[in-house]
Design an enzyme around this catalytic site. Structure first.
Site, PDB file in Angstrom:
ATOM      1  N   ASP A  33       6.061  -0.632  -3.591  1.00  0.00           N
ATOM      2  CA  ASP A  33       4.900  -0.021  -2.923  1.00  0.00           C
ATOM      3  C   ASP A  33       4.492   1.265  -3.627  1.00  0.00           C
ATOM      4  OD1 ASP A  33       4.175  -1.697  -0.773  1.00  0.00           O
ATOM      5  OD2 ASP A  33       5.846  -0.980   0.434  1.00  0.00           O
ATOM      6  N   SER A  34       5.457   2.137  -3.843  1.00  0.00           N
ATOM      7  CA  SER A  34       5.146   3.437  -4.429  1.00  0.00           C
ATOM      8  C   SER A  34       4.625   3.295  -5.856  1.00  0.00           C
ATOM      9  CB  SER A  34       6.388   4.334  -4.409  1.00  0.00           C
ATOM     10  OG  SER A  34       6.809   4.573  -3.087  1.00  0.00           O
TER      11      SER A  34
END
Length: 394
Positions: free
Chosen positions: A168-169
């Protein structure tokens, strides 16, 4: 002056990947208007176990500080009309709905480009805007599983997901890079573009070296399991007599220095330690020897000794330990933001690289900026009251 002063961003994203992208834009000085559903907001607002404002979780706050929250119901025609006004003045639109969701709202990229040709639109999805998997949803661990990362990270109990939302990051950071590249082209040509960012692509970028080696040799480096590229025992994690240590003796001079620090210079000429290939071939023997040798050290003492000898090394630390380290304080890696409804300010990580510090506004309460932002669109108090009564805004 901040790098992105004057940049106006409409943020339709939720959860982690999209908000991480727009968090970076805030850090660089952009104005980010976060559009959320009334009453419930971004679902990530609810991820809290610590008390305080129920619609302002700490995980949400960590990647949404400094944004302006506007509560608009996009299921109403009036809500969509307001969003169009925001889009028409924006430089950037970031969204992470599944492919086709915005099209059904009449907000396809073609429609947006017709009304604002200079706008850069960033779409973040699990698998991209096209392809056999495009319609599938994804979460971080789904991308880890699909990309091979979970098997690369396997342990004795089987495949393991990395214990934080790394995909995600990283997807958010890649989206920021793509967005900035598109803005540079926009500034040169006057025309925006649609940037398509997929979590699976981001995951594969993280294991790029593994992908390339496999494509050439047909083998996955290190096989399946958590060795991965750590093919030599002098560059791995070990328990010590007190705490864990990460050794980083990768080249021959570093290995020789490691042996001297451990008090065994005679092993420099040992065939098992004589070269990288020798250490690969004798992996099990070298690891067994190091496991015994390191059991006589404290991790803190060994870290100090090897660091002084210029061998890469680190004690294994909890996140809280490194967050309070004097090095982090001197670099200004963390800064504090106001957390409305909570008992104290919140420490958040800044841009992640050395830059002019950007004063950060408070974490936005859901809908706190609705009236102020709509006023900039020429929607007066009476009209806002009517929209609120109709449920178009919160």
């Amino acid at each position: 002056m901040n790098a992105l002063d004057g940049l106006y961003v409409v943020d339709l994203s939720h959860a982690i990947a999209g908000p991480t992208c727009t968090n970076m834009l805030v850090e660089l000085g952009a104005t980010v208007v976060k559009v959320e559903p009334p009453r419930v907001g971004d679902g990530f607002r609810h991820y809290t176990e610590h008390g305080g404002e129920p619609l302002l979780s700490i995980p949400f706050a960590s990647i949404n500080a400094g944004k302006r929250s506007v509560a608009i119901d996009l299921k109403t025609p009036a809500g969509v009309a307001i969003l169009w006004q925001l889009i028409e003045r924006a430089d950037v639109l970031v969204e992470n709905f599944r492919p086709g969701v915005l099209d059904r709202l009449g907000l396809s990229y073609a429609a947006i480009q017709a009304r604002n040709p200079r706008l850069v639109m960033v779409s973040i999805t699990g698998f991209g805007q096209a392809g056999p998997l495009a319609d599938r949803g994804a979460y971080d661990h789904i991308a880890q599983a699909m990309s091979g990362i979970a098997l690369l990270n396997a342990g004795p109990d089987g495949p393991q997901k990395i214990g934080m939302p790394i995909i995600d990051s990283f997807t958010g950071y890649l989206a920021t890079i793509g967005l900035l590249a598109a803005l540079r082209r926009r500034d040169a040509t006057g025309v925006g573009e649609h940037v398509d960012v997929a979590m699976l692509d981001a995951a594969l970028k993280l294991v790029n070296t593994t992908v390339s080696v496999h494509s050439y040799t047909g083998r996955t480096p290190g096989g399946t399991g958590n060795k991965g590229f750590r093919l030599v025992a002098t560059s791995e994690f070990y328990p010590t007599g007190e705490g864990w240590i990460a050794l980083g003796a990768n080249n021959q001079p570093q290995v020789e220095t490691l042996l001297r620090v451990l008090g065994h210079p005679e092993l420099i000429t040992d065939p098992r330690f004589a070269s990288h290939q020798a250490r690969v071939d004798h992996y099990a023997e070298v690891r067994a020897w190091l496991t015994e040798a390191l059991s006589h050290w404290r991790a803190a003492d060994l870290e100090a000794a090897l660091a002084a000898a210029r061998v890469p090394v680190a004690m294994l630390r909890e996140v809280g330990e490194i967050a309070q380290h004097p090095h982090i304080a001197e670099r200004g890696t963390l800064h504090s933001v106001e957390l409305p409804g909570w008992d104290r300010e919140l420490a958040v990580v800044g841009a992640g690289f050395a830059t002019e510090p950007q004063p950060m506004a408070a974490v936005p309460v859901l809908g706190a900026d609705t009236d102020a932002v709509l006023a900039t669109l020429g929607i007066d108090a009476e009209a806002r009251a009517q929209l609120r009564a109709e449920g178009a805004i919160g």
